[in-house]
Every structure is written in C-alpha cells, then in structure tokens.
Design a protein around this motif. Sequence first.
Motif, PDB file in Angstrom:
ATOM      1  N   GLY A   1      -9.063  -8.511  -7.107  1.00 19.48           N
ATOM      2  CA  GLY A   1      -8.452  -9.552  -7.896  1.00 19.48           C
ATOM      3  C   GLY A   1      -7.371 -10.266  -7.129  1.00 19.48           C
ATOM      4  N   ARG A   2      -6.756 -11.274  -7.744  1.00 18.11           N
ATOM      5  CA  ARG A   2      -5.761 -12.093  -7.072  1.00 18.11           C
ATOM      6  C   ARG A   2      -4.372 -11.514  -7.240  1.00 18.11           C
ATOM      7  N   GLN A   3      -3.598 -11.578  -6.164  1.00 19.38           N
ATOM      8  CA  GLN A   3      -2.195 -11.235  -6.224  1.00 19.38           C
ATOM      9  C   GLN A   3      -1.391 -12.464  -5.862  1.00 19.38           C
ATOM     10  N   GLN A   4      -0.237 -12.626  -6.479  1.00 12.72           N
ATOM     11  CA  GLN A   4       0.644 -13.728  -6.155  1.00 12.72           C
ATOM     12  C   GLN A   4       1.399 -13.399  -4.875  1.00 12.72           C
ATOM     13  N   LEU A   5       1.928 -14.444  -4.246  1.00 13.35           N
ATOM     14  CA  LEU A   5       2.673 -14.228  -3.012  1.00 13.35           C
ATOM     15  C   LEU A   5       3.848 -13.281  -3.206  1.00 13.35           C
ATOM     16  N   ASP A   6       4.487 -13.367  -4.356  1.00 15.73           N
ATOM     17  CA  ASP A   6       5.614 -12.465  -4.605  1.00 15.73           C
ATOM     18  C   ASP A   6       5.180 -11.014  -4.529  1.00 15.73           C
ATOM     19  N   ASP A   7       3.958 -10.734  -4.965  1.00 14.15           N
ATOM     20  CA  ASP A   7       3.455  -9.369  -4.895  1.00 14.15           C
ATOM     21  C   ASP A   7       3.226  -8.955  -3.441  1.00 14.15           C
ATOM     22  N   PHE A   8       2.701  -9.887  -2.652  1.00 19.89           N
ATOM     23  CA  PHE A   8       2.426  -9.564  -1.255  1.00 19.89           C
ATOM     24  C   PHE A   8       3.695  -9.235  -0.488  1.00 19.89           C
ATOM     25  N   PHE A   9       4.788  -9.858  -0.885  1.00 22.79           N
ATOM     26  CA  PHE A   9       6.027  -9.649  -0.152  1.00 22.79           C
ATOM     27  C   PHE A   9       7.058  -8.899  -0.987  1.00 22.79           C
ATOM     28  N   SER A  10       6.559  -8.004  -1.853  1.00 23.56           N
ATOM     29  CA  SER A  10       7.434  -7.207  -2.709  1.00 23.56           C
ATOM     30  C   SER A  10       7.849  -5.895  -2.055  1.00 23.56           C
ATOM     31  N   SER A  11       7.214  -5.547  -0.926  1.00 21.99           N
ATOM     32  CA  SER A  11       7.518  -4.287  -0.258  1.00 21.99           C
ATOM     33  C   SER A  11       7.155  -4.407   1.207  1.00 21.99           C
ATOM     34  N   PRO A  12       7.715  -3.545   2.062  1.00 16.81           N
ATOM     35  CA  PRO A  12       7.341  -3.564   3.478  1.00 16.81           C
ATOM     36  C   PRO A  12       5.843  -3.346   3.689  1.00 16.81           C
ATOM     37  N   GLU A  13       5.259  -2.450   2.877  1.00 17.76           N
ATOM     38  CA  GLU A  13       3.835  -2.157   3.029  1.00 17.76           C
ATOM     39  C   GLU A  13       2.990  -3.387   2.737  1.00 17.76           C
ATOM     40  N   ASN A  14       3.340  -4.109   1.663  1.00 13.72           N
ATOM     41  CA  ASN A  14       2.579  -5.303   1.318  1.00 13.72           C
ATOM     42  C   ASN A  14       2.777  -6.418   2.341  1.00 13.72           C
ATOM     43  N   ALA A  15       3.986  -6.518   2.871  1.00  9.53           N
ATOM     44  CA  ALA A  15       4.232  -7.530   3.900  1.00  9.53           C
ATOM     45  C   ALA A  15       3.395  -7.244   5.142  1.00  9.53           C
ATOM     46  N   GLU A  16       3.325  -5.977   5.518  1.00  7.53           N
ATOM     47  CA  GLU A  16       2.515  -5.599   6.667  1.00  7.53           C
ATOM     48  C   GLU A  16       1.038  -5.881   6.395  1.00  7.53           C
ATOM     49  N   PHE A  17       0.630  -5.628   5.166  1.00  6.21           N
ATOM     50  CA  PHE A  17      -0.750  -5.913   4.770  1.00  6.21           C
ATOM     51  C   PHE A  17      -1.053  -7.401   4.922  1.00  6.21           C
ATOM     52  N   PHE A  18      -0.101  -8.246   4.550  1.00  4.01           N
ATOM     53  CA  PHE A  18      -0.316  -9.683   4.659  1.00  4.01           C
ATOM     54  C   PHE A  18      -0.431 -10.101   6.129  1.00  4.01           C
ATOM     55  N   VAL A  19       0.397  -9.525   6.985  1.00 10.84           N
ATOM     56  CA  VAL A  19       0.288  -9.829   8.409  1.00 10.84           C
ATOM     57  C   VAL A  19      -1.076  -9.392   8.948  1.00 10.84           C
ATOM     58  N   ASN A  20      -1.601  -8.282   8.413  1.00 13.11           N
ATOM     59  CA  ASN A  20      -2.951  -7.873   8.803  1.00 13.11           C
ATOM     60  C   ASN A  20      -3.965  -8.973   8.546  1.00 13.11           C
ATOM     61  N   SER A  21      -3.748  -9.722   7.467  1.00 14.15           N
ATOM     62  CA  SER A  21      -4.689 -10.804   7.143  1.00 14.15           C
ATOM     63  C   SER A  21      -4.622 -11.926   8.158  1.00 14.15           C
ATOM     64  N   VAL A  22      -3.492 -12.057   8.863  1.00  8.47           N
ATOM     65  CA  VAL A  22      -3.400 -13.056   9.928  1.00  8.47           C
ATOM     66  C   VAL A  22      -4.256 -12.606  11.113  1.00  8.47           C
ATOM     67  N   TYR A  23      -4.177 -11.326  11.448  1.00  5.74           N
ATOM     68  CA  TYR A  23      -5.038 -10.787  12.502  1.00  5.74           C
ATOM     69  C   TYR A  23      -6.511 -11.051  12.201  1.00  5.74           C
TER      70      TYR A  23
ATOM     71  N   VAL B   1      12.200  -9.921   2.728  1.00  3.57           N
ATOM     72  CA  VAL B   1      11.712  -8.617   2.272  1.00  3.57           C
ATOM     73  C   VAL B   1      12.689  -7.533   2.718  1.00  3.57           C
ATOM     74  N   GLU B   2      13.036  -6.643   1.801  1.00  4.83           N
ATOM     75  CA  GLU B   2      13.909  -5.524   2.155  1.00  4.83           C
ATOM     76  C   GLU B   2      13.109  -4.479   2.916  1.00  4.83           C
TER      77      GLU B   2
END
Length: 526
Positions: free
Chosen positions: A31-53, A129-130
């Motif tokens: 399902g869809r997540q909003q950008l705020d969800d993607f950058f709500s934690s270090p793990e999610n931020a890292e996950f988003f960077v994975n999508s750039v790779y 992101v904290e």
Amino acid sequence: MKKLIILFITSTLFISTSCSTDEFLDQPLRGRQQLDDFFSSPENAEFFVNSVYQKVNGESWWQVNMPRQINDMATDDNWSGNTLQPRPDITGIAAYNVFPGSTYFNSFWESHYIGITRANISLERIPDVEMEESLKNRLLGETHFLRAFFYFELVRSFGGVPIVTTYNELLEPEINDKVRASVEEVYTLIEEDLLKAEEALPLKSEYLPKDLGRVTKGAAQALLAKVYLTQEKWALAQTMANNVMTSSQYSLESDFANIYKVGNVNGVESIFEINYINNPLFNEIGAQLAITNGSRGDQGWGWGTPTSDLENAFLSEGDNIRLRSTIIKHGEPVFGDPDVTSFNGMPSENKSGRTNRKYYVPVAERPVPYQRGQIPSTYIHLRLADVILMHAEAAFFNGDEATAKQSLKLVRDRVQLTTDMALSGDALRDAIWKERRLELALEHHRLFDLRRQKINGVPRIALLMGPDGSFVRYNTEISTDPFETTNLNEPQEKGIFFDINTHLLWPIPPEEIQLSQGNIVQNPGY
C-alpha cells in the motif's frame, strides 16, 4: 513530465540493486505510505535511500541495462547480434541509423529522472530526521553520489539536460518549465555532489558486512576521477584516481577471471557494483544480462555479440588470459565451465557466433529456473583497474609519462603481458587507450571512451565509424571471419551512417520535448 510522476513510491521500492546480503534486501511495502511516514525514523529514511539505489540499474531489463548494452553495440566491440529477431529501435541505433523515438532512450531518461527525484526528496527530508549524526551524514553522502551518478550518465548520453534539485508535494519532478542546462552547468552540479559525497562517506573497510554494496568514499573518488577525465581536467583526474589507488581499500584480483566470477560479491577490486540475488517469489531481483546478452543457443536472447575486431585486438597483444574471460566462441570450450566443451553460439541467428563471457553463468551454477530476473550475479560500474587506467591516461595528458607507464604496467602485469617502458608520445597514448579496450571490454565503457578520446581534436568514434571509418572498412573490405561474413542479416557496413555532427550524442526523447511544450530543445541532426 509523463511517467516521471512518482505517485506510487510503494510496492516497487524494495532494493533489488545495491544489496549484498539478504539482510540488506528490504521487503516491499504494502500500500501507499506518505512521505512523512518514510522519514519518520532512521530505518524508514534508510529504506527510502535504498529506493534511490534501485534506479541505478532500473527495475527491469529494458529500462537502463538494455540501453547500456545498446551503447556497446554502437561501438567496434559489439554487433547488435540477434539476427533472427531484428529490432529497428536496437539495430538502428547500433548502426547509427538512429530512431529518436526508441523506447530505450525514453526509458533511460525517465528512469534516471525518477532516481534524481527520489534523491532530491532524500536530500531535503533526511536532515530533519532524528538519528545518529554519522548515519545521517552517510545517507546524505550516498544520495549525493547517486544523484551525481544519474546526471553523469544523462549528460554523457544527451548533453546538457534540465537540472532538477527540488520536488513538489505531488512528488513530480519540477521539470516541465525547465530548459536544458549547459553541459558545464550539469558537470558543476555533478562535481559538487561528488565532493560532498567524498567528505561524508565511509571507507569500504568501515562498513559492516550487511552494508557492503553501499557507496563509499572510494566510489565517490573513482566517479569523480572519471568526471574529471571526461572533461579533460587531467591534473584533477590524476590526483583523484591516485587517492583511490593509495587508499589501501582495493587491490587487483590476482586472477582476471575472478572479477566476474559468480559468488565473488564485492570483491577486492570492486569499487561500486550492483549485486543481485535469486528468489523465485519476486520477478525482478535477479540479474538480466546473462539472458539478454546470452547466446540464442544457450537460453539467451542474443543481443550484443562481440566482434571479430575485438577478438583481433586481444590476439594482437597475445592476450589470451583476458580473451578467454571476455569472449566465448561458437564450437569452442567455455573457459571456466567444464560442462561445456563445444559452445553453441548459434551463428545462424547470431551475427558473430560469439558471446560475452563476463556475464555468462556456468551451467553447474545456474539457478532453477534459469531465466531473466533470477540470476544471482553482479554488475560492476567501477573497479580498480578502470581507475588505474584513468590514472595512466590522466598522467599522460598531464605530462607525466613515467607515472603513466607505471600505472599501465600494473594492469598488464596481472595478465602476464610485458610493458614497453620506452613508450612515449602518441605510442604511449595509444597503448593506454588500447589497454582500456582490452581490460574493460563488454562492460559498457567503450562508447563513452571513444566519444571523449580525441586525436587531433577529432573524437575517436568518428575515426572508427562513418563511410571512411576504420571499423567499417575492416568489416567491408578486410574481414574474412567465417561467422560475420556469412550471416549478413546484420549488414557488414554497420556504422557507415555515422555523422560526427549528430552522433556524438543521443537524441532527447521526442515525447519529453512535446511534454515540455518545446522548452527542451532537440540535439542537432535529430
């Protein structure tokens, strides 16, 4: 811009690209997540960077890797190859009878801009992101590298392109109102990104095993060396390449055959590579090239087949070590695969009866099913031998011939070839250029080397292609190769239509020009 709208940063955002272990492979979102969800934690931020790779090699065979194969087909190293199913939008590009509307130009362009958009989102959101400062700096460094990588591939392919460094809340690249930036402006952004990446990224040895495959300080330096080399900034290129060579992070594989050996993940020579795994639950997490590049007589598609001209280059140097690990020839044993004593290169359906050995998977090591998108192998973008030869070339043009010869010797020593240390001037230059051809053959570097390398101001590609090109003359007047001269379903005159005023760049995808309402201007000649 059509198809650049990323309203779906959802189920496709698992990284089938830069992972080296199962731990590094993130599972797909549901399902869809909003950008705020993607950058709500270090793990999610890292996950988003994975999508750039994920966009480095695209999400399927046709988006990015096939255009890279086609680039090699447009050189003296490869034919289009597949003569049973000719495709005008592939064979035409390879023969310089270019179809500007080819889906491969469009897919390459759009995939890279999707990657750029994801990078822009990461660069804007991650600072808020904290997380531990070291992780934040690393993620930002990775993202700066990846954005530079995308722009470098675009500017080398198309010339000046629109520069986009922001995004809007609809996740649309703000590009429709943009004009093409100059080549110099694009390179300025690339250099800025790579210098930031170099400062922020850890060394390869500082990564935990689960994170190997992520970009490193050495990767930023290696790509920056290539960026400088392409712009003929010789001193900067020599210095940056030397930084990689003296970093103690990389070494040449003792055996050339090990570079692309299945299972040699993130080897000692590798600087930036994409690793793939095999998992039948997912269709596109394995490699593609073993199939798209493979012989039609060996479950492959037959695209991008080595030329006899390339084989002759190896033979002229007595370079059997690299030849046997680069080209498989019809009717001969496959080096390193005891199960194949007479390879079926299918010369009736393959222009040259030859196949790329570097992406070949030995029979005993093939997964079941053996099919595209399921091959556990690697795609190496940057490796140490490439950097050493960049160093040699930059040193030569920087007036440092002694250093150039020492670097040239490093690469030749590995494959037991002597180096004439008396070489000088044009002979040394040509030896360095030839060494790049032999060392990096079929790894998708050749076209860009030939475009940037010049003799008396003329790009070398223009000396090989065109009505008077040496490669065209070889095939039409000299060659007696039994496979190429008898299978004329791909004409021997490949490259005769090359025009130096047009073909140093590829065409901007016409639909991008249309969607920009004419703000983006086409390259000359198209």
